[in-house]
Design a protein around this motif. Sequence first.
Motif, short mmCIF file in Angstrom:
data_model
loop_
_atom_site.label_atom_id
_atom_site.label_comp_id
_atom_site.label_asym_id
_atom_site.label_seq_id
_atom_site.Cartn_x
_atom_site.Cartn_y
_atom_site.Cartn_z
N LEU A 91 0.84 -1.19 0.00
CA LEU A 91 0.00 0.00 0.00
C LEU A 91 0.88 1.25 0.00
O LEU A 91 1.77 1.38 0.84
CB LEU A 91 -0.93 0.02 1.22
N LEU B 130 -4.87 11.36 4.91
CA LEU B 130 -4.75 9.90 4.82
C LEU B 130 -6.09 9.19 4.78
O LEU B 130 -6.21 8.13 4.17
CB LEU B 130 -3.94 9.36 6.01
N TYR C 296 5.33 1.32 -3.86
CA TYR C 296 6.59 1.73 -4.52
C TYR C 296 7.63 0.61 -4.37
O TYR C 296 8.42 0.34 -5.27
CB TYR C 296 7.17 3.00 -3.89
C1 MLT Z 1 2.26 6.42 2.03
O1 MLT Z 1 1.09 6.29 2.41
O2 MLT Z 1 3.05 5.47 2.02
C2 MLT Z 1 2.70 7.78 1.57
O3 MLT Z 1 1.62 8.66 1.59
C3 MLT Z 1 3.31 7.73 0.21
C4 MLT Z 1 3.77 9.06 -0.27
O4 MLT Z 1 3.78 10.02 0.51
O5 MLT Z 1 4.15 9.17 -1.45
#
Ligand code: MLT
Length: 269
Positions: free
Chosen positions: A90, A152, A95
């Motif tokens: 997530l 969030l 990433y």
């Molecule tokens: C996350 O939830 O991991 C971060 O919001 C990712 C981000 O800030 O790019």
Amino acid sequence: MKALVHGITLAYDDHGTGTPVVFLHGFPLDRSLWSQQVNALAPRVRCIVPDLRGFGESDVTGPYSMRQYADDVIGLLDVLDLESAVICGLSMGGYIAMALWKYYPTRVRALVLCDTRAGADSDVARGNRDVAIGIVQESGAGAIADRQLPALLGATTRERQPELVAYVRAMMARQPVEGIVGALGALRDRPDSHDTLRTVTVPTLVLVGEVDTITPLSDAESIMAVLPEDSNAQLDVIDGAGHLSCLERPAAVTHALADFLAAITTRAY
Ligand code: MLT
């Protein structure tokens, strides 16, 4: 449980048997992010859930980069003697999932990319990471929690689930400052992953909360646009959820995961 990986100790949970699925949390969170999905899915698959370095109960030791986090996941798979696993991440976990595909495609059985994006940070976003580094160094993890929390969670979640808001704030506020600073640098410096996604050949599920404002539906669509046909990619929008879809609509996310995992374990890809 604890595993020694690349000279540091990673904390992780390992529940269930069957197809291994690695769950990767977002920023600045820990492995408890996935606890509801893990409880529900452990009777069907093997759920491996690490705290990334610098978070939760794992060692707070650099270096920090998406490549390093991915190397750590591979180190954990090696310790567990697992050839490959479904990788479910997530946001920042997404990433890392993309980095895993880039550097270790043979170790990835399938991908689940939740509330994440393929693009690198813009110049403005990079500047904001540096501002956030200053804030957390000066005022601690609680300050980052207060800064990040409103974005969030979806508006309905914030309105109707105050106990969840408090739970997420507490999860963020207990993360070590050094781990947060390291992750902010890793987020700032991560590469664009569109070309990586163009090479995906494993089944891929893209999940996004309907009202995610950090990585909105347009980011999920831009992932879908570059995933090749081989990946049989499917997009699932979680009604009413914001960025933390697995906490905000846990049953809906579990359901989507269960369907996807059932399909990949029965279909011949
Ligand atoms: C996350 O939830 O991991 C971060 O919001 C990712 C981000 O800030 O790019």
